[in-house]
Design an enzyme around this catalytic site. Structure first.
Site, short mmCIF file in Angstrom:
data_model
loop_
_atom_site.label_atom_id
_atom_site.label_comp_id
_atom_site.label_asym_id
_atom_site.label_seq_id
_atom_site.Cartn_x
_atom_site.Cartn_y
_atom_site.Cartn_z
CB CYS A 1 -1.02 0.11 1.19
SG CYS A 1 -0.16 0.00 2.77
CG HIS B 1 -4.39 0.39 4.13
ND1 HIS B 1 -3.71 -0.39 3.68
CD2 HIS B 1 -5.22 1.02 3.47
CE1 HIS B 1 -3.98 -0.67 2.30
NE2 HIS B 1 -5.11 0.40 2.19
CG ASN C 1 -7.84 0.95 -0.36
OD1 ASN C 1 -6.75 0.84 -0.18
ND2 ASN C 1 -8.72 0.27 0.52
#
Length: 334
Positions: free
Chosen positions: A138, A276, A300
């Site tokens: 990520c 994240h 995302n």
């Protein structure tokens, strides 16, 4: 520039299961497995099915309450539906960071010159949503997204850049491939390396590999980067005026992994723990401005089937909700 405290982020992909079964759900179970290309051994099938059913019940209850006005967002079954909350959280790190300090009067004063809405997607700064898979990459997706936006600002060309290049080659800056990393360490690598390849020449593999960077294939470079102080005001100004900004959040809750729409607000979300990385690509509000239903628009890296086609609206101006401003940074390109 005031330095912020930047910490390693452990990202996450998909995990495994537990037990139960309702024969009335057989067809739905099969459809879900087909949609997400899931296959299990006979023993694993029983465990996964039980977890899947528990998650389905939880989501149905949440959405029922949402229909009664209790929640401001909806949830849905997705690729994580065969994973327990515990399994999901095991992929995350619990790292304490200083709380963001918000000065409401200063925020009101500075916000006078800022637009009420911003969506960098509409201005061509944002590449399509990708899927990190089971690799904890990520941080690299968030870094690449910010560089892509600034390269577009400079050149007028939007080129998907290489996440794999960062996974394989930025370990010297403190990143650790599919295990953990931070966007600002990725920026530091690109700065020192004097280049980053495009996705086309260094494609994503979703696993660690040896560094295979070739300078003749470099498609982007940066001249520096800025680590924002942990305060939503600074993030607001940056997103309004600079472009997409890399950030990190607390994504450890079931409500986050099954989010499907609305403005996300999780009462148990931490402003002190981030685990994240995402890309902040805009902000706005739902309803009337005076309703206070403000949101950050984040990109995302879990594919387009998660959230709102891969994006999320997360509460803005709510005391650094989920730590959205705690680890924000963006690259400079002159």
């Amino acid at each position: 520039m005031t330095p912020a405290v930047f910490l390693v982020i452990l990202c996450f992909g998909v995990a495994s299961g537990a037990p139960a079964r309702d024969p009335n759900l057989d067809a739905e179970w099969q459809d879900w497995k087909t949609k997400y290309a899931k296959s299990y051994s006979p023993v694993e099938e029983e465990l996964k099915r039980a977890v899947w059913e528990e998650n389905l019940k939880m989501i149905q209850l949440h959405n029922k309450e949402n229909g009664l006005g209790k929640n401001g967002f909806t949830m849905e079954m997705n690729a994580f539906a065969d994973t327990t909350g515990e399994e999901f959280r095991k992929s995350l790190s619990d790292i304490l960071i200083p709380a963001a300090v918000t000065n409401p009067s200063a925020q009101k004063q500075v916000s006078i010159g800022l637009p009420n809405f911003k969506d960098w997607r509409k201005e061509g700064y944002v590449t399509p949503v990708r899927n990190q898979g089971k690799c904890g990459s990520c941080w690299a997706f968030a870094a690449v997204g910010a560089i892509e936006g600034q390269m577009f600002s400079k050149t007028g060309n939007l080129t998907p850049l290489s996440v794999q290049n960062l996974l394989d080659c930025s370990k010297s800056e403190g990143n650790n491939g599919c295990r953990w990393g931070t966007a600002h360490q990725a920026f530091n690598y690109v700065l020192k390396n004097k280049g980053l390849e495009a996705e086309a020449t260094y494609p994503y593999e979703g696993k660690d590999g040896p560094c295979r960077y070739h300078s003749e294939n470099a498609s982007a470079n940066i001249t520096g980067f800025v680590n924002l102080p942990p305060n939503e005001l600074y993030l607001w100004v940056a997103v309004a005026s600079i472009g997409p900004v890399s950030a990190a959040i607390d994504a450890s809750h079931d409500s986050f992994r099954f989010y499907s729409g609305g403005v996300y607000h999780e009462p148990n979300c931490s402003s002190y723990v981030v685990n994240h990385a995402v890309l902040v690509v805009g902000y706005g509000f739902e309803g009337n401005e005076t309703d206070g239903n403000n949101y950050w628009l984040i990109k995302n890296s879990w594919g387009e089937e998660w959230g709102i086609n891969g994006f999320m609206k997360i509460a803005k101006d709510r005391n650094n909700h989920c730590g959205i401003a705690s680890q924000a940074s963006f690259p400079d390109i002159f």
